[in-house]
Scaffold this motif. Sequence first.
Motif, PDB file in Angstrom:
ATOM      1  N   LEU B 117      -6.450  47.751 -30.186  1.00 33.36           N
ATOM      2  CA  LEU B 117      -5.228  47.206 -29.579  1.00 33.36           C
ATOM      3  C   LEU B 117      -5.390  45.714 -29.313  1.00 33.36           C
ATOM      4  CD1 LEU B 117      -4.318  49.964 -26.933  1.00 33.36           C
ATOM      5  CD2 LEU B 117      -3.305  49.641 -29.189  1.00 33.36           C
ATOM      6  N   VAL B 123       1.916  46.707 -30.915  1.00 34.09           N
ATOM      7  CA  VAL B 123       1.605  48.128 -30.983  1.00 34.09           C
ATOM      8  C   VAL B 123       2.878  48.914 -31.276  1.00 34.09           C
ATOM      9  CG1 VAL B 123       0.598  50.078 -29.733  1.00 34.09           C
ATOM     10  CG2 VAL B 123      -0.067  47.753 -29.133  1.00 34.09           C
ATOM     11  N   LYS B 141       0.374  52.326 -23.490  1.00 32.08           N
ATOM     12  CA  LYS B 141       1.125  51.083 -23.286  1.00 32.08           C
ATOM     13  C   LYS B 141       0.455  50.226 -22.212  1.00 32.08           C
ATOM     14  CE  LYS B 141       5.121  49.287 -21.044  1.00 32.08           C
ATOM     15  NZ  LYS B 141       6.217  49.589 -20.135  1.00 32.08           N
ATOM     16  N   ALA B 144      -2.533  48.641 -23.644  1.00 32.13           N
ATOM     17  CA  ALA B 144      -2.132  47.568 -24.567  1.00 32.13           C
ATOM     18  C   ALA B 144      -1.792  46.306 -23.781  1.00 32.13           C
ATOM     19  CB  ALA B 144      -0.938  48.015 -25.410  1.00 32.13           C
ATOM     20  N   THR B 149      -1.522  42.907 -25.591  1.00 25.89           N
ATOM     21  CA  THR B 149      -0.761  43.188 -26.816  1.00 25.89           C
ATOM     22  C   THR B 149       0.549  43.895 -26.461  1.00 25.89           C
ATOM     23  OG1 THR B 149      -2.866  43.463 -27.958  1.00 25.89           O
ATOM     24  CG2 THR B 149      -0.917  44.261 -29.096  1.00 25.89           C
TER      25      THR B 149
END
Lengths: 154, 228
Positions: B117, B123, B141, B144, B149
Motif C-alpha cells: 500500500l 488503492v 482503508k 492505507a 495512500t
Amino acid sequence: MNGVFSGQKSSYRRDTVTTADRVLEFICRNETNSGMVDISTRIDRRDGVTFVSATVTNDRTTPQLVRFQSTIEPVWPPRRNGVVAPEWDGPRWEGRLEPESKRGVGFASPETVIDEPLESVESRRADGRTELKTREVLSSLSRSKPPKGVLSRR
Amino acid sequence: MIVAVSGGKGGVGKSTMALNLGAELDAVVVDGDLAMADLPRGRGPDLHDVLAERADPIEAVTAVGTVQVLPCGRSLAGARAADLTRFEDVLDAVEREFGRVVIDCPAGLASDVGVQLHASDLVVLVTADTDEAIADALRTKQLALEVGTPVGAIILNRSDARTERKTAIERALGATVTAVPSSEVVHETRAQGVPVREAEPDCLPATRIERVAKTVSRCKEDQHSSSW
C-alpha cells in the motif's frame, strides 16, 4: 491499529533489571549544542552487555529532526517485528520529535562506556510533513505469515 | 501509476479483479501474495526470485494471454527468503518500464500489505456485500491512509446492490462504489486465468470493471493536477 505510525517509541524495557544486575548505572544530562533538544541517558551493564537508554525531549514549539551518534561500537540496535528500528543506521540514530514531546532511544553494545554514550550530531527544524519509509512500515506492522491451512493443502 | 488492489478479507475476488483491472488499464499485474500466490504464472523467474535478488524485475514480467503479469512463486521457502524492503524498488522499476502497475495484495493487514500500500499511488478496495468484508475493507482503508495512500475506488464484488446500499457503503469507505454482479462468465474466465473482456467484452461485469478503470485513471489525473 490507530496511530501505529505516530509517536513511535524505542523499545528498551528497563523494568526487568534488578539492582543487583546493575554493575554500572548513572544518569547524566547534557544539553546539545543548539540547546533545542535535551537528552537524559541511563546505562545498565549486565552479563557483559551495555544497555543504553535515553529520553530525548524537544521543548520547542516546532518539530525537530535530531541526529545522534553512539560513542561506542558496535551498536546493537533494537528490532521491531524482526526489522532493525528504522531510526538506526549503524552507529547513527536519526529521528523526528514532534513539538513539546519526548522519545525514547535505546541500544545495546558489548563495549563498556567511558564517556557519554550518545553524542548529538545535529538538531534542526524538521519539515512539516513526515515521509514514511518502507522500513518504518515494516517495523510497525506484524510480520506476514501464511495461514495455518496452507501447509497441509500443498 | 501503481494501483494496489486490496481489501483485507480473503476470498472476495481480489485476484480476479486485479487481473481484470490490469487488462483494462493495460498494466502489469503483480502477484503480491508471497505465501499464497493466486495469479497464473509462466515458467520464468518470479517475484520470489526478484525479491531475493536472483532475478531482474523486468525479466520476470511475462505475458499470460493478453495480460502482462509479474507472477509469484509457490514455495514457502521462497516467501521466507523474499526481502520486503526491496518491494518499492521493484515496483518502481516495473512502473518505469511498463507505465502502469496493478498489485494483487494478499489478505490481512500485516507488513506485506502495508509495504505494498505504501508503494502505491492509490488503492482500489475490493469487498463483498457483507458486514464482515466491509469492516475489513474499512481497516484496510485506515492502514492505507496511515501509510499515505488514498482510496481511489471501491469494487462491491458479486453484488447487484441498489443505490441506497451503495451510497451507505460509499459513505463508510469514502470513495465511489461500483458493483460487479456475480456471473457465469466471471467464473469461467477466472478458472482459465483470462480477463472477462476477452471472453465477453460487452457483458455487465466487463463494463463495470471498465468503469472502475476510468475512475482510477481520473483519480490519478486529479492527483497530478493537485500536486502542481
